[in-house]
Design a protein around this motif. Structure first.
Motif, mmCIF file in Angstrom:
data_model
loop_
_atom_site.group_PDB
_atom_site.id
_atom_site.type_symbol
_atom_site.label_atom_id
_atom_site.label_comp_id
_atom_site.label_asym_id
_atom_site.label_seq_id
_atom_site.Cartn_x
_atom_site.Cartn_y
_atom_site.Cartn_z
ATOM 1 N N VAL A 1 16.587 37.829 1.186
ATOM 2 C CA VAL A 1 15.179 37.496 1.459
ATOM 3 C C VAL A 1 14.436 38.767 1.844
ATOM 4 C CG1 VAL A 1 13.646 36.195 2.988
ATOM 5 C CG2 VAL A 1 15.788 35.178 2.211
ATOM 6 N N ASP A 2 13.201 38.896 1.416
ATOM 7 C CA ASP A 2 12.369 40.036 1.811
ATOM 8 C C ASP A 2 11.875 39.787 3.241
ATOM 9 O OD1 ASP A 2 10.397 41.951 2.212
ATOM 10 O OD2 ASP A 2 9.823 41.962 0.098
ATOM 11 N N PRO A 3 12.252 40.656 4.208
ATOM 12 C CA PRO A 3 11.847 40.412 5.600
ATOM 13 C C PRO A 3 10.339 40.392 5.793
ATOM 14 C CG PRO A 3 12.767 42.621 5.342
ATOM 15 C CD PRO A 3 13.048 41.879 4.077
ATOM 16 N N VAL A 4 9.600 41.093 4.936
ATOM 17 C CA VAL A 4 8.133 41.105 5.061
ATOM 18 C C VAL A 4 7.565 39.717 4.756
ATOM 19 C CG1 VAL A 4 6.002 42.248 4.312
ATOM 20 C CG2 VAL A 4 8.131 43.554 4.448
ATOM 21 N N ASP A 5 8.272 38.939 3.938
ATOM 22 C CA ASP A 5 7.832 37.571 3.643
ATOM 23 C C ASP A 5 7.913 36.665 4.867
ATOM 24 O OD1 ASP A 5 7.292 38.144 0.992
ATOM 25 O OD2 ASP A 5 9.265 37.518 0.280
ATOM 26 N N LEU A 6 8.695 37.071 5.865
ATOM 27 C CA LEU A 6 8.876 36.246 7.066
ATOM 28 C C LEU A 6 7.737 36.415 8.066
ATOM 29 C CD1 LEU A 6 12.703 36.918 7.666
ATOM 30 C CD2 LEU A 6 11.660 34.964 6.509
ATOM 31 N N LEU A 7 6.907 37.431 7.859
ATOM 32 C CA LEU A 7 5.810 37.689 8.797
ATOM 33 C C LEU A 7 4.750 36.604 8.722
ATOM 34 C CD1 LEU A 7 5.298 41.539 8.359
ATOM 35 C CD2 LEU A 7 6.111 40.378 10.427
ATOM 36 N N GLU A 8 4.377 36.119 9.888
ATOM 37 C CA GLU A 8 3.274 35.168 10.009
ATOM 38 C C GLU A 8 2.753 35.247 11.437
ATOM 39 O OE1 GLU A 8 4.868 31.358 9.073
ATOM 40 O OE2 GLU A 8 6.008 31.194 10.928
ATOM 41 N N PRO A 9 1.569 34.707 11.720
ATOM 42 C CA PRO A 9 1.001 34.821 13.070
ATOM 43 C C PRO A 9 1.969 34.336 14.151
ATOM 44 C CG PRO A 9 -0.657 34.004 11.558
ATOM 45 C CD PRO A 9 0.629 34.051 10.788
ATOM 46 N N GLY A 10 2.106 35.131 15.204
ATOM 47 C CA GLY A 10 2.956 34.759 16.325
ATOM 48 C C GLY A 10 4.436 35.015 16.101
ATOM 49 N N THR A 11 4.785 35.851 15.100
ATOM 50 C CA THR A 11 6.188 36.047 14.741
ATOM 51 C C THR A 11 6.626 37.493 14.940
ATOM 52 O OG1 THR A 11 6.071 34.280 13.102
ATOM 53 C CG2 THR A 11 7.892 35.821 12.895
ATOM 54 N N ILE A 12 7.820 37.645 15.504
ATOM 55 C CA ILE A 12 8.489 38.948 15.593
ATOM 56 C C ILE A 12 9.687 38.884 14.656
ATOM 57 C CG2 ILE A 12 9.663 40.608 17.091
ATOM 58 C CD1 ILE A 12 8.283 39.086 19.479
ATOM 59 N N VAL A 13 9.764 39.798 13.690
ATOM 60 C CA VAL A 13 10.906 39.858 12.781
ATOM 61 C C VAL A 13 11.748 41.068 13.179
ATOM 62 C CG1 VAL A 13 11.698 40.048 10.400
ATOM 63 C CG2 VAL A 13 9.588 38.794 10.922
ATOM 64 N N ASP A 14 12.949 40.804 13.677
ATOM 65 C CA ASP A 14 13.871 41.859 14.098
ATOM 66 C C ASP A 14 14.799 42.187 12.937
ATOM 67 O OD1 ASP A 14 15.597 43.565 15.550
ATOM 68 O OD2 ASP A 14 16.895 41.862 16.030
ATOM 69 N N VAL A 15 14.572 43.322 12.283
ATOM 70 C CA VAL A 15 15.379 43.723 11.128
ATOM 71 C C VAL A 15 16.509 44.635 11.618
ATOM 72 C CG1 VAL A 15 15.391 44.796 8.860
ATOM 73 C CG2 VAL A 15 13.355 43.579 9.650
ATOM 74 N N ASP A 16 17.710 44.086 11.696
ATOM 75 C CA ASP A 16 18.870 44.824 12.199
ATOM 76 C C ASP A 16 19.469 45.656 11.061
ATOM 77 O OD1 ASP A 16 21.209 45.739 13.264
ATOM 78 O OD2 ASP A 16 21.918 43.799 14.003
ATOM 79 N N VAL A 17 19.308 46.981 11.145
ATOM 80 C CA VAL A 17 19.846 47.876 10.112
ATOM 81 C C VAL A 17 21.067 48.634 10.619
ATOM 82 C CG1 VAL A 17 17.602 48.164 8.980
ATOM 83 C CG2 VAL A 17 18.277 49.760 10.782
ATOM 84 N N SER A 18 21.627 48.190 11.741
ATOM 85 C CA SER A 18 22.689 48.948 12.415
ATOM 86 C C SER A 18 23.974 49.041 11.602
ATOM 87 C CB SER A 18 22.993 48.341 13.790
ATOM 88 O OG SER A 18 23.416 46.993 13.670
ATOM 89 N N LEU A 19 24.233 48.071 10.714
ATOM 90 C CA LEU A 19 25.484 48.070 9.958
ATOM 91 C C LEU A 19 25.382 48.795 8.624
ATOM 92 C CD1 LEU A 19 26.659 44.394 10.591
ATOM 93 C CD2 LEU A 19 27.327 46.460 11.815
ATOM 94 N N LEU A 20 24.192 49.240 8.269
ATOM 95 C CA LEU A 20 24.002 49.869 6.965
ATOM 96 C C LEU A 20 24.430 51.336 6.982
ATOM 97 C CD1 LEU A 20 20.468 48.534 5.951
ATOM 98 C CD2 LEU A 20 22.692 47.614 5.299
ATOM 99 N N PRO A 21 25.016 51.829 5.884
ATOM 100 C CA PRO A 21 25.239 53.271 5.756
ATOM 101 C C PRO A 21 23.900 54.004 5.798
ATOM 102 C CG PRO A 21 26.394 52.046 4.032
ATOM 103 C CD PRO A 21 25.486 51.073 4.710
ATOM 104 N N ASP A 22 23.946 55.293 6.151
ATOM 105 C CA ASP A 22 22.710 56.050 6.379
ATOM 106 C C ASP A 22 21.740 55.983 5.200
ATOM 107 O OD1 ASP A 22 23.702 56.699 8.814
ATOM 108 O OD2 ASP A 22 24.140 58.795 8.356
ATOM 109 N N ALA A 23 22.240 56.250 4.002
ATOM 110 C CA ALA A 23 21.349 56.279 2.828
ATOM 111 C C ALA A 23 20.736 54.904 2.579
ATOM 112 C CB ALA A 23 22.112 56.753 1.594
ATOM 113 N N ALA A 24 21.537 53.848 2.751
ATOM 114 C CA ALA A 24 21.028 52.491 2.548
ATOM 115 C C ALA A 24 20.016 52.129 3.625
ATOM 116 C CB ALA A 24 22.192 51.499 2.561
ATOM 117 N N ARG A 25 20.307 52.534 4.856
ATOM 118 C CA ARG A 25 19.381 52.245 5.958
ATOM 119 C C ARG A 25 18.032 52.894 5.701
ATOM 120 N NH1 ARG A 25 21.329 55.250 10.890
ATOM 121 N NH2 ARG A 25 20.295 56.921 9.747
ATOM 122 N N ASN A 26 18.036 54.146 5.284
ATOM 123 C CA ASN A 26 16.772 54.834 4.998
ATOM 124 C C ASN A 26 16.001 54.145 3.878
ATOM 125 O OD1 ASN A 26 17.330 56.675 6.941
ATOM 126 N ND2 ASN A 26 17.793 58.379 5.582
#
Length: 543
Positions: free
Chosen positions: A339-364
């Motif tokens: 799912v595209d995390p930007v699609d989850l944005l709506e009024p009153g919403t915080i979307v926490d995108v956890d990138v901690s498990l991604l390799p460096d190049a993928a995270r960037n």
């Protein structure tokens, strides 16, 4: 309005006041002076205490003798430097100096509340359509904990914010308090969570919603070059990346088929996946990302039988297969139906995108994609004003780096305010952030910073941070900060509210964990011994 008298003005200008004080106030605390047509509130920027007699001593021996024989009974001089903040009569910064010998007082709660209300009003003049509700509580004054401190959300979105402080100083708690307040106003926030700091956070406002999103890379949406670099990051493995990139392009062609060709492509993909599964013979969850990597694995296997491939490259292909096997078995960071995390944005919403498990190049690549998507949608009017929080910003904004993530964040720093996209960068290493980004940020939250080079770097890009305030940074306790810039309108030393819904990021006690583990082991051992004794007794009874 007058309270405890603390001293007298010795000399002053409209920009600075020197006070001979009876007692030493705290750095960044507030004083008040009233005379004629002036009612001036000022912030303490420096305090110096001098024993006048000892100051005249020629050397340490003479000073020791003076103290021993009580000859150092001269006056104790307390000098206080302060910066005028506002004249409560004109509601502007003072334009004339305070006359010498004017009494100076510790500012009372009533004086401070009037001062802050003047600042709120001044902001409203600059931003004519900003509602009073755009001021949200962030904590209390460090020196007057009965006075609450508010910050302006409109200023954060239009002027950006940097949250800087050493490890354990309270940065993520400040972010949690701020984004919760923003969401409660109907705002929308996306957090680039580099270390999973917010994975257990709950919101405190009933009007806010938090969505935890474990970021994955869609291999069909990133370029073959980036995907190859992610799967094979070693700098010397250029030939491996080139061959893998060729395989990725071939595989992506199958995934892109449509109409009648799609049926044949899907059958081919299934054959590739089955062939790889048989070759690998490992038990892993068959996610869409792993199915893609298996198909890629089989595509590389097929390259070994391709007469167009030089036989001398077969060893290179074998090395690629080993690295793909590791990615299939050890990681689950890819998904073709993410799912595209930007699609989850709506009024009153915080979307926490956890990138901690991604390799460096993928995270960037993920960070770049999110930032580009948010800005593009905002430019085309398809997105309400949005706040992007970048945790561990130094990972993406190094002066040396020129990757996609840095470019996307820099563009938001430059252009985001025009389209309602605000930026909050959070870092424990200010010196690691490109100055071109810091120069675009007009609000600061500076927590405890110990390293002198980091302190000097912050001051270099902050016109509001004095040398004396800089010197006070190491004395701040966890959760205390100096707020500067557009979002507060005057320097404020604050004790930040504790966000009760955030648990991660709190400094753990290693000793406590050791003792807990030791007790658990002792209880388990005791249970085993008791069980053995029961078995022994039972054997004796039945024998």
């Amino acid at each position: 309005m007058k309270t405890t008298e603390i001293g007298l003005v010795a000399k002053s200008t409209p920009e600075s006041v020197y006070i001979i004080a009876y007692e030493a106030p705290q750095i960044a605390s507030y004083l008040y002076s009233e005379v004629n047509n002036l009612k001036v509130v000022m912030v303490v920027t420096n305090v110096e205490v001098t024993d006048e007699a000892l100051a005249e001593a020629i050397d340490s021996k003479e000073a020791e003798i003076m103290v021993k024989y009580a000859k150092a009974g001269g006056a104790m001089r307390i000098g206080v430097e302060a910066s005028p903040v506002v004249d409560l009569i004109t509601k502007r910064r003072p334009q004339v100096p305070i006359p010498p010998r004017t009494p100076v007082y510790i500012a009372s709660k009533e004086v401070l509340e009037e001062t802050f209300s003047v600042c709120y009003g001044a902001f409203a003049e600059l931003y004519s359509d900003t509602p009073l509700s755009s001021w949200v509580r962030i904590g209390v004054l460090r020196s007057h904990q009965d006075v609450e401190v508010k910050v302006n959300v409109d200023a954060v979105l239009s002027k950006h914010l940097a949250v800087l402080g050493s490890t354990g100083s309270g940065k993520s708690n400040l972010v949690a308090v701020l984004v919760d307040k923003v969401a409660s106003l109907g705002g929308q926030v996306i957090i680039i969570d580099s270390h999973g700091e917010y994975s257990d956070m709950t919101v405190s406002s009933k009007d806010a919603k938090l969505i935890h999103f474990e970021a994955k890379v869609n291999p069909l949406k990133v370029s073959p070059l980036v995907l190859a670099s992610t799967l094979i990051p070693e700098a010397v493995a250029t030939k491996q990346r080139n061959l893998l990139r060729k395989a990725i392009r071939e595989l992506n062609t199958l995934y892109s088929k449509s109409g009648r060709e799609k049926i044949n492509a899907e059958e081919r993909l299934e054959d590739l996946i089955q062939r790889a599964s048989k070759e690998l013979d490992v038990e892993v969850e068959d996610t869409s990302g792993r199915r893609y990597l298996k198909a890629l694995y089989a595509t590389v296997m097929c390259m070994k039988t391709n007469p167009a491939i030089d036989k001398r490259d077969h060893t290179v292909l074998d090395n690629i297969l080993l690295k793909l096997e590791r990615s299939i078995v050890e990681y689950d960071v890819y998904s073709t139906d993410v799912v595209d995390p930007v699609d989850l944005l709506e009024p009153g919403t915080i979307v926490d995108v956890d990138v901690s498990l991604l390799p460096d190049a993928a995270r960037n690549e993920v960070v770049s994609y999110i930032c580009r998507q948010v800005l593009q949608r905002a430019i085309t009017g398809k997105l309400l004003p949005t706040l992007i929080v970048v945790e561990e910003a130094h990972l993406y904004l190094s002066s040396e780096a020129e990757d996609a993530a840095k470019q996307a964040i820099e563009r938001i720093a430059r252009e985001g305010r025009k389209y309602g996209v605000g930026l909050v960068i959070v870092s424990q290493r200010p010196k690691g952030i490109d100055p071109n980004v810091l120069s675009q940020i007009n609000s600061l939250c500076v927590l405890k910073i110990m390293q002198p080079e980091d302190q000097a770097y912050v001051k270099q890009y902050s016109e509001w941070l004095t040398d004396e305030m800089l010197a006070a940074l190491p004395t701040l306790e966890r959760g205390e900060a100096i707020l500067l810039g557009e979002w507060v309108r005057m320097p404020v030393a604050v004790k930040i509210d504790k966000h009760e819904g955030k648990k991660k990021g709190i400094t753990i006690s290693s000793v406590k964990r050791w003792l807990d583990a030791k007790r658990t082991k002792e209880v388990k051992l005791k249970g085993l011994l008791e069980e053995e004794e029961m078995i022994r007794e039972a054997k004796e009874v039945f024998s």
